[in-house]
Design a protein around this motif. Structure first.
Motif, PDB file in Angstrom:
ATOM      1  N   GLU A  22       1.205  -0.673   0.082  1.00 50.62           N
ATOM      2  CA  GLU A  22       0.203  -0.235   0.323  1.00 50.62           C
ATOM      3  C   GLU A  22       0.876   1.106  -0.508  1.00 50.62           C
ATOM      4  OE1 GLU A  22      -3.838   1.826   2.743  1.00 50.62           O
ATOM      5  OE2 GLU A  22      -2.566   0.054   3.766  1.00 50.62           O
ATOM      6  N   ILE A  23       0.353   2.359  -0.567  1.00 48.69           N
ATOM      7  CA  ILE A  23       1.145   3.900  -0.687  1.00 48.69           C
ATOM      8  C   ILE A  23       0.288   4.992   0.427  1.00 48.69           C
ATOM      9  CG2 ILE A  23       1.247   5.640  -1.953  1.00 48.69           C
ATOM     10  CD1 ILE A  23       1.851   3.747  -4.382  1.00 48.69           C
ATOM     11  N   LEU A  24       1.428   5.265   1.316  1.00 49.01           N
ATOM     12  CA  LEU A  24       0.795   5.849   1.745  1.00 49.01           C
ATOM     13  C   LEU A  24       1.108   7.336   2.306  1.00 49.01           C
ATOM     14  CD1 LEU A  24       0.253   3.239   3.660  1.00 49.01           C
ATOM     15  CD2 LEU A  24       0.382   4.775   6.209  1.00 49.01           C
ATOM     16  N   ARG A  25       0.665   8.843   2.361  1.00 49.97           N
ATOM     17  CA  ARG A  25       1.144   9.979   2.340  1.00 49.97           C
ATOM     18  C   ARG A  25       1.019  10.795   2.846  1.00 49.97           C
ATOM     19  NH1 ARG A  25      -0.756  11.523  -3.539  1.00 49.97           N
ATOM     20  NH2 ARG A  25       0.594  10.309  -4.345  1.00 49.97           N
ATOM     21  N   TYR A  26       2.742  11.432   2.821  1.00 40.74           N
ATOM     22  CA  TYR A  26       2.775  12.699   3.615  1.00 40.74           C
ATOM     23  C   TYR A  26       3.492  14.140   2.853  1.00 40.74           C
ATOM     24  CZ  TYR A  26       4.504  15.754   7.210  1.00 40.74           C
ATOM     25  OH  TYR A  26       4.737  16.938   7.901  1.00 40.74           O
ATOM     26  N   GLU A  27       1.797  15.081   3.287  1.00 43.17           N
ATOM     27  CA  GLU A  27       2.185  15.404   2.416  1.00 43.17           C
ATOM     28  C   GLU A  27       1.894  17.215   3.176  1.00 43.17           C
ATOM     29  OE1 GLU A  27      -0.902  17.679  -1.099  1.00 43.17           O
ATOM     30  OE2 GLU A  27      -1.075  15.805  -0.091  1.00 43.17           O
ATOM     31  N   LYS A  28       2.667  18.419   3.276  1.00 46.60           N
ATOM     32  CA  LYS A  28       2.655  19.100   3.713  1.00 46.60           C
ATOM     33  C   LYS A  28       2.925  20.574   3.086  1.00 46.60           C
ATOM     34  CE  LYS A  28       5.633  21.860   7.818  1.00 46.60           C
ATOM     35  NZ  LYS A  28       7.066  20.987   8.607  1.00 46.60           N
ATOM     36  N   ARG A  29       1.357  21.182   3.499  1.00 46.96           N
ATOM     37  CA  ARG A  29       0.629  22.114   2.362  1.00 46.96           C
ATOM     38  C   ARG A  29       1.169  21.142   0.999  1.00 46.96           C
ATOM     39  NH1 ARG A  29       3.854  24.666   6.346  1.00 46.96           N
ATOM     40  NH2 ARG A  29       2.665  26.043   7.286  1.00 46.96           N
ATOM     41  N   TYR A  30       1.266  22.404  -0.223  1.00 45.14           N
ATOM     42  CA  TYR A  30       1.329  22.363  -1.302  1.00 45.14           C
ATOM     43  C   TYR A  30       3.242  21.659  -2.004  1.00 45.14           C
ATOM     44  CZ  TYR A  30      -3.480  22.699  -1.198  1.00 45.14           C
ATOM     45  OH  TYR A  30      -4.770  23.171  -0.832  1.00 45.14           O
ATOM     46  N   TYR A  31       3.734  22.034  -1.340  1.00 44.12           N
ATOM     47  CA  TYR A  31       5.939  21.930  -1.887  1.00 44.12           C
ATOM     48  C   TYR A  31       6.471  20.240  -0.774  1.00 44.12           C
ATOM     49  CZ  TYR A  31       6.427  23.908   2.997  1.00 44.12           C
ATOM     50  OH  TYR A  31       6.191  24.476   4.241  1.00 44.12           O
ATOM     51  N   TYR A  32       5.673  20.002  -0.027  1.00 41.16           N
ATOM     52  CA  TYR A  32       6.315  18.708  -0.016  1.00 41.16           C
ATOM     53  C   TYR A  32       5.307  17.463   0.143  1.00 41.16           C
ATOM     54  CZ  TYR A  32       9.701  16.832   3.522  1.00 41.16           C
ATOM     55  OH  TYR A  32      10.305  15.843   3.428  1.00 41.16           O
ATOM     56  N   VAL A  33       5.266  16.588  -0.196  1.00 44.32           N
ATOM     57  CA  VAL A  33       4.964  15.520  -0.601  1.00 44.32           C
ATOM     58  C   VAL A  33       5.232  14.817  -0.442  1.00 44.32           C
ATOM     59  CG1 VAL A  33       2.791  14.394  -2.175  1.00 44.32           C
ATOM     60  CG2 VAL A  33       3.259  16.712  -2.222  1.00 44.32           C
TER      61      VAL A  33
ATOM     62  N   MET B  89      -1.398  -6.051  -5.134  1.00 46.40           N
ATOM     63  CA  MET B  89      -0.768  -4.734  -5.644  1.00 46.40           C
ATOM     64  C   MET B  89      -2.034  -3.214  -6.131  1.00 46.40           C
ATOM     65  SD  MET B  89       2.790  -5.488  -7.071  1.00 46.40           S
ATOM     66  CE  MET B  89       3.778  -6.342  -6.473  1.00 46.40           C
ATOM     67  N   LEU B  90      -1.761  -2.664  -6.241  1.00 47.21           N
ATOM     68  CA  LEU B  90      -3.130  -1.596  -6.385  1.00 47.21           C
ATOM     69  C   LEU B  90      -2.877  -1.896  -8.381  1.00 47.21           C
ATOM     70  CD1 LEU B  90      -1.624   1.804  -4.968  1.00 47.21           C
ATOM     71  CD2 LEU B  90      -4.039   0.394  -4.562  1.00 47.21           C
TER      72      LEU B  90
END
Length: 575
Positions: A132-143, A198-199
């Motif tokens: 699985e894919i998890l995502r950390y996103e801090k605003r729009y410039y840090y993904v 998988m996806l």
């Protein structure tokens, strides 16, 4: 992507307490009965509190570390105000530092990992893996994306398990196929993996092609590998619904200006719910005032009609998938009939008199059928292990499909089930498979033999001038006698017995646990098939339209620590 550090900001563990570097990895969360399988050591339940005990700072830190691991809390939690207030109330002497607790968290991870590894090594059956894919996103410039590898299996107590084995950032330092191969090698489970889920993405198709030979080795894949690569059902439905929203995407943007609702989680059913709210306001004339018309762009009557049609379609899909994904860890037997209900909805809408919705439904049906053709055999074989259906449901629907349209027909599925069962019979030492049926079958066979003997005696008593009339009967008797002596397998007995009456709250694992003595080999096959994760995400997480969010606090704890926390949280038994 590869040049960024894994620590997100200056509050990470690495920059606290003198620059201590907890270089670890992990993620999880899973309702579980793991206590029956893994003794994780002292958790405070084995001894009573004695007010005269001398306070031991080290033991206190170890206990806190184990609690943090079980709950997926990073060591930085020890510096949070409320935790400090709590520990001060419990014992003012406690001064456990983030550094000490972090060190004990990693030691706990190593300790429990060794025991988990032993459990997997002793696992009699096979396991499935999912990525699985998890995502950390801090605003729009840090993904940043993170890969989470989990093992799925049904233990000896017929409890479903999902244990995270590895969690790390997705970067060029370790590509997805390397991530998977390294984990399999680290855990020494090369010969245990029967399925990889998988996806539905070309990237994972490439990943699978790169890893399958290494993981499979010299093993012969069952059914020529048609059950080894599993495509995610939740991802398929999500992509399909997003395709339904695409024709009205501009209208959705207009509606979002009139009725802001995009701060919620990226779940596709929430989009429909909010659009319906806007439709209700529109029907009450909320968007027809001069103020609104002068200051906002308002959808036309035709655009509102299209939004209403899409919402009706998506709602009908949601009703089916909500039941399918409502369990946190659904067994594989329930997917086929729910997905067939979904296909019927799409078939009906694809012949709608509404040309717009007809076109949308046809495109959705194309995506569904692409998945259906790839996965039907897996879905069908797993359904046969449901005693409410066995082969009867497939027989009931056999007129819908045949091998010519790419969907395995009834005979093909039955042959696949028998082929799988024969593999299990060959794998496990033959015992007295029919012993459980000896009592029930002896009386029937005795009566048959008596009837045959009486028939032969009567024929022999007939006048000799009738020999010509009965000259073919001896061959018939020999045929009947040889046929009646063919031993029936567990699979034969299982399929011939009546299906279990339908019950919505039926538990396949409980049924097979009770029936495992009756079907010692077939139950092993059922255990492996029912444990296949046909969707990477379940429950409400199956409705995400993008990778679900990673826990920021865990991500900020550094690569080693985040791996440790994600894994131990999924391994630990809940109190």
């Amino acid at each position: 992507m590869s040049g960024d550090r894994d620590d997100v900001d200056s509050n990470s563990v690495e920059t606290m307490n003198g620059g201590l570097d907890f270089d670890h990895e992990s993620d999880g969360g899973h309702e579980s009965d793991n206590a029956d399988d893994v003794d994780i050591g002292d958790n405070g339940s084995d001894h009573e509190f004695d007010p005269h005990d001398v306070f031991d700072e080290q033991k206190a830190c170890i206990s806190v570390a184990k609690f943090f691991c079980s709950a997926g809390l990073p060591p930085q939690t020890a510096n949070e105000y409320h935790f400090r207030a709590l520990s001060n109330h419990l014992n003012p002497q406690f001064r456990g530092s983030v550094a000490d607790i972090g060190r004990y968290c990693l030691e706990t991870y190593d300790e429990v990992k060794a025991k988990i590894k032993q459990v997997l090594s002793n696992l009699e059956g096979q396991m499935s893996l999912s990525i699985e894919i998890l995502r950390y996103e801090k605003r729009y410039y840090y993904v940043r994306d993170y890969l989470c590898l989990s093992a799925h299996f049904i233990d000896s107590n017929w409890k479903m398990k999902k244990w995270i084995l590895r969690f790390r950032r997705d970067d060029l330092k370790e590509l997805p196929h390397e991530f998977l191969l390294n984990a399999v090698k680290e855990w020494e489970i090369e010969g245990k993996v029967s399925v990889i889920t998988m996806l539905n993405d070309h990237l994972f198709d490439e990943t699978f092609e790169l890893v399958q030979d290494h993981i499979i080795g010299n093993r012969e894949l069952k059914l020529n590998g048609r059950m080894y690569r599993v495509y995610c059902a939740g991802d398929m439905v999500s992509r399909m619904v997003q395709g339904a929203y695409k024709p009205i995407s501009k209208t959705i943007d207009i509606v979002s200006e009139l009725y802001p609702f995009w701060n919620s989680q990226p779940l596709w059913y929430l989009t429909s719910f909010k659009l319906k709210d806007a439709l209700e306001l529109e029907s009450k004339g909320e968007y027809s005032s001069d103020f609104v018309l002068d200051n906002y762009k308002v959808p036309s009557a035709d655009e509102w009609a299209k939004v209403r049609s899409i919402c009706e379609l998506v709602d009908s899909i949601y009703k089916v998938t909500e039941v399918l994904f409502q369990a946190k860890y659904p067994t594989a037997n329930i997917y086929l009939y729910h997905l067939r209900e979904l296909r019927e909805i799409l078939l009906e809408k694809s012949t709608s008199s509404d040309v717009f919705i007809q076109g949308v439904a046809k495109k959705m049906l194309e995506k569904f059928d692409k998945y259906w053709k790839k996965m039907y055999l897996v879905l069908a074989v797993a359904m046969v292990m449901d005693p409410r259906f066995k082969m009867k449901y497939l027989e009931f629907t056999s007129s819908e499909f045949d091998d010519s349209d790419g969907i395995p027909g009834f005979t093909t599925v039955l042959e696949a089930v028998r082929s799988l069962f024969n593999d299990y019979v060959a794998q496990f030492p033959k015992k007295d498979y029919d012993s459980n049926y000896s009592t029930s079958s002896e009386s029937a066979s005795d009566l048959e033999e008596e009837g045959e003997e009486e028939s032969r005696d009567k024929i022999e008593e007939e006048p000799r001038n009738l020999d010509d009339v009965y000259k073919l009967l001896p061959d018939y008797f020999q045929f009947v006698q040889s046929a009646s002596r063919l031993p029936k397998s567990e699979l034969d007995w299982y399929l011939e017995e009546p299906v279990v009456p339908w019950s919505h709250d039926f538990n396949a694992l409980s049924w097979w646990r009770s029936a495992s003595a009756k079907y010692p080999v077939l139950s092993k096959m059922a255990r492996n098939l029912l444990g296949i994760p046909l969707s990477v995400a379940t429950s409400y997480e199956a409705f995400y339209t993008e990778p679900r969010e990673a826990d920021e606090r865990i991500i900020r704890s550094g690569p080693k620590m985040m791996n440790a926390l994600m894994c131990t949280k999924s391994w630990y038994p809940w109190p």
